[in-house]
Design an enzyme around this catalytic site. Structure first.
Site, mmCIF file in Angstrom:
data_model
loop_
_atom_site.group_PDB
_atom_site.id
_atom_site.type_symbol
_atom_site.label_atom_id
_atom_site.label_comp_id
_atom_site.label_asym_id
_atom_site.label_seq_id
_atom_site.Cartn_x
_atom_site.Cartn_y
_atom_site.Cartn_z
ATOM 1 N N ASP A 1 172.440 5.395 114.736
ATOM 2 C CA ASP A 1 172.011 4.092 114.806
ATOM 3 C C ASP A 1 173.177 3.107 115.430
ATOM 4 O O ASP A 1 174.136 3.936 115.384
ATOM 5 C CB ASP A 1 171.582 3.296 113.172
ATOM 6 C CG ASP A 1 170.718 2.086 113.265
ATOM 7 O OD1 ASP A 1 170.771 1.400 114.303
ATOM 8 O OD2 ASP A 1 170.477 1.796 112.175
ATOM 9 N N ASP B 1 162.239 -2.266 114.887
ATOM 10 C CA ASP B 1 162.360 -2.538 113.399
ATOM 11 C C ASP B 1 160.914 -3.321 112.988
ATOM 12 O O ASP B 1 160.493 -3.458 111.807
ATOM 13 C CB ASP B 1 163.298 -3.284 113.253
ATOM 14 C CG ASP B 1 164.514 -2.457 112.650
ATOM 15 O OD1 ASP B 1 164.303 -1.277 112.792
ATOM 16 O OD2 ASP B 1 165.885 -2.800 112.908
#
Ligand code: DGJ
Length: 734
Positions: A476, A546
């Site tokens: 990430d 997301d």
């Protein structure tokens, strides 16, 4: 595929469906004479129109500027009289900004060039040829090699360049675009991909007005906001018709993609590293390689362009052993627990997930340091024993004992303000001396351009990976890069920082996949801020966004799929009300939308309603059945919710046209009960297809049998569903 005609001084690059011509023009300029549908083997020099300018008083062009003002070029340069946006700017040690490239020779070689430390296309099947044109600026002492690679099984031209200095003093590269060419404007439109966090890569179609249209990033990553992609297309071009030129960039940092429409109604197209905040010092004898940019031409609309990009990336860029394999169905605990989990909670999720056929548990953020919230511990890659009682190996062993794989989350490029790492090495965060660097999500960016920082981080990541049987990593990156300074770089090299940062990310990921060759790596950046082809070289899949709402995903996945294969798009089923926007959609529809990506779950399965839970094994079975078709087939965009407003439809069709999976989502129901007839393109007109609704709860729709010609021209009946956000999955086999 690549040839040179000595009589006309023209290079001709032929791909399956296109021709690209480069002509050495007056005064040795490398000019662009044609790009588009395949043409005959003719002399294309008339297309240079060297004599059209009113003051072009002789074929030898006494006035250079008259020529440079309108010549269609391959690598236009700064400071010598081309007043459009240029592709290359170099300043010498006296501060003079001028570079003028003259043709010096060429080579045609088999295969693809490999670039030092950068992702690049490869050729394992002897299908590629590369043209290398050498140009020189004798006064500056700089050579520039222009690289053009074509494949005999796909429709792209891959471009990059190498700038080599023979100067006695250092020179400074202020701009080094990977791709440039000029073309006549035929009243074209442009498409860019724009967005924000949670709504990445939405398609945006524009008129090309006079002046400059630019998509760019200065954020250190590719970004949520703009994307290194441009399409230039006929006004009337649609999904399956019309001319489309597509440009994309194999890079994961600051980029600039430009279309400039000029006084003569020509378009200049540029793609490369963003010149803003860029300056590379080139020592005598050194070379600088630009990342690769990809050019695609399609005469069959946007779907044709998508097929070309998808084929290139699937066959010649993604290296992972997983690229042609069924990916494990995973369940990720992020939206299930956020930071609030322990060993027991993860095992509860794993146990229940395994019962329904889910194959891998991914432990997301919060397992290290003392991380109960997002404001600490990044950089401290040691297990948070209070949370993971019994340690990591104990958890992984228990998950494995259930028959499941285990995956883990890292954010290797970051350091929290509150971390042991920053306390020990306050100078390891990127910062300008004397200026407090800006924080985002309570974190700083590590100065990974320094070797000791990269080594420390990768050593700690690898220590964790060696400590247990970990088969997947989610890498990430949750903030952007600013306050750029590094104690390793002198003042005249700070302009190298952003590019060095990207090279450092590539080096770290290369180390990871070299040391763990069977690891499934998924890249991620606050959702999809680093969804780009540079990352494909290291990871076969990237978390798309997301925003896991099924209907928002229609826009995000459509924009992503216009360039990137469905097999690369991280897509999961999550709970409702959706955590990003609060919308409630049927569980079934969430499954259908995720099936067009890598597929998985992002929820607490122990808390699902009995009705939703019952659908999980069915969805997993659908994934097992259709994943090879989605992974290897051709993607067809059929109807876009952005245009229809109330429905969306796409298909994956096998290369031999014997099978197709059509996904249809009705966003809104209306008081209009007329059945939609949806025409499915890309089939074999003469083949007879059996049409079924393969999902258990869709057996209400009776199967049909129709020929490809009928399905393509008259369509298949898609009945209106009761309510909003309903989905249908339709399977065609012939
Ligand atoms: C951003 C990612 O996109 C999410 O999936 C999740 O991993 C969080 N970061 C964790 O902090």
């Amino acid at each position: 595929m690549i040839s040179f005609n000595k009589a006309t001084n023209t290079f001709r690059l032929d791909t399956t469906n296109s021709t690209y011509c480069i002509t050495i023009a007056a005064k040795g300029y490398v000019a662009h004479s044609y790009y588009g549908p395949k043409i005959g083997n003719d002399d294309t020099t008339y297309l240079l129109r060297q004599m059209e300018y009113p003051f072009a008083d002789s074929p030898t062009f006494r006035e250079k500027l008259s020529l440079l003002d309108f010549l269609h070029q391959e690598m236009p340069t700064d400071g010598v009289g081309d007043f459009r946006k240029t592709a290359l700017a170099v300043t010498n040690s006296s501060g003079n900004n001028a570079i003028e490239l003259k043709y010096a020779g060429y080579k045609i070689v088999d295969g693809c060039p490999s670039l030092q430390g950068l992702p690049c296309v490869f050729d394992k099947t002897n299908k590629a040829q590369t043209l290398i044109i050498t140009t020189k600026d004798e006064i500056l002492g700089v050579d520039v090699e222009l690289y053009y690679t074509v494949f005999d099984d796909t429709d792209e031209i891959v471009r990059s360049s190498k700038i080599i200095s023979h100067a006695a003093e250092p020179v400074y590269i202020k701009k080094a675009m990977s791709l440039a060419f000029d073309m006549d404007n035929d009243n074209y439109d442009a498409i860019t991909l724009n967005g924000s966090w949670g709504r990445e890569r939405h398609l945006d179609r524009h008129t090309i007005n006079m002046g400059t249209l630019e998509a760019c990033s200065t954020r250190g990553v590719t970004s949520h906001q703009e994307h290194p992609f441009l399409a230039i297309l006929d006004k009337t071009a649609g999904n399956d018709n019309g001319k489309v030129y597509g440009v994309n960039f194999i890079y994961s940092g600051n980029f600039s993609a430009v279309i400039q429409r000029n006084q003569f109604d020509s378009l200049r197209v540029l793609m490369g590293i963003n010149p803003e905040n860029f300056c590379w010092k080139l020592e005598p004898g050194a070379a600088f390689e630009t990342p690769q940019a990809v050019l695609v031409f399609s005469n069959n609309g946007l779907n044709g362009m998508s097929h070309a990009f998808h084929d290139l990336y699937r066959n010649h860029l993604i290296r992972s052993p997983y690229k042609n394999q069924m990916r494990p169905v995973l369940i990720n605990n992020w939206e299930a627990t956020y930071f609030n989990f322990d060993t027991q909670k993860l095992l509860d999720i794993a146990r229940e997930a395994h019962k329904d056929g889910i194959e891998m548990l991914v432990m997301d953020d919060g397992w290290f340091g003392k991380r109960d919230f997002d404001d600490n511990s990044l950089g401290d890659w040691v297990v948070y024993e209070k949370k993971l009682q019994g340690g990591l190996k104990n958890l992984v062993d228990q998950v494995n004992a259930l028959g499941m794989k285990f995956g883990i989350w890292f954010e290797p490029e970051m350091v929290s303000k509150d971390s042991e790492l920053l306390r020990a090495h306050p100078d390891w965060a990127i910062q300008i001396k004397g200026r407090e660097p800006g924080m985002a999500r309570a974190q700083f960016v590590l100065d990974i351009t320094r070797k000791e920082v990269r080594d420390y981080i990768m050593d700690s990541v690898e220590k964790i990976l060696h400590s247990a049987n970990i088969e997947y990593v989610k890498w990430d990156m949750n903030r952007q890069v600013c306050d750029v300074g590094s104690i390793d770089l002198p003042a005249d090299q700070i302009g190298e920082y952003f590019h060095r940062y990207v090279l450092a990310v590539y080096e770290m990921q290369e180390r990871l996949i070299t040391n763990f060759p069977n690891l499934l790596l998924e890249n991620c950046s606050s959702g999809g801020a680093r969804f780009d082809p540079g990352m494909f070289y290291y990871s076969p899949q990237i978390w798309c966004s997301d925003n896991t709402d099924a209907t928002e995903r229609l826009f995000i996945q459509e924009g992503t799929a216009i360039v990137y294969p469905l097999s690369t798009m991280g897509a999961h089923v999550s709970v409702c009300p959706n955590h990003a926007i609060g919308r409630v959609t049927p569980f079934k529809t969430r499954g259908y939308v995720a099936l067009s990506g890598t597929f998985g779950y992002e929820l607490d399965i122990t808390k699902l309603s009995a009705e939703d839970r019952a659908m999980v094994p069915q969805q997993v079975a659908l994934y097992k059945k259709f994943s090879p078709l989605v992974r290897e087939g051709d993607y067809y965009r059929i109807a876009s919710a952005a245009q229809t407003v109330d429905y969306d439809c796409w298909a994956s069709i096998s290369r031999d046209k014997t099978r197709a999976l059509v996904t249809f989502v009705q966003l809104y129901n209306r008081a209009n009960y007329k059945t939609r007839m949806v025409k499915i393109p890309g089939l074999d007109a003469n083949r007879t297809y059996k049409i079924t609704w393969p999902d258990e709860d869709q057996k209400k729709f009776p199967p049909m049998t129709l020929t490809g010609a009928t399905i393509m021209n008259a369509g298949i009946p898609i009945r209106r569903d009761w309510g909003d956000y309903q989905g249908q999955l339709i399977y065609l086999e012939g």
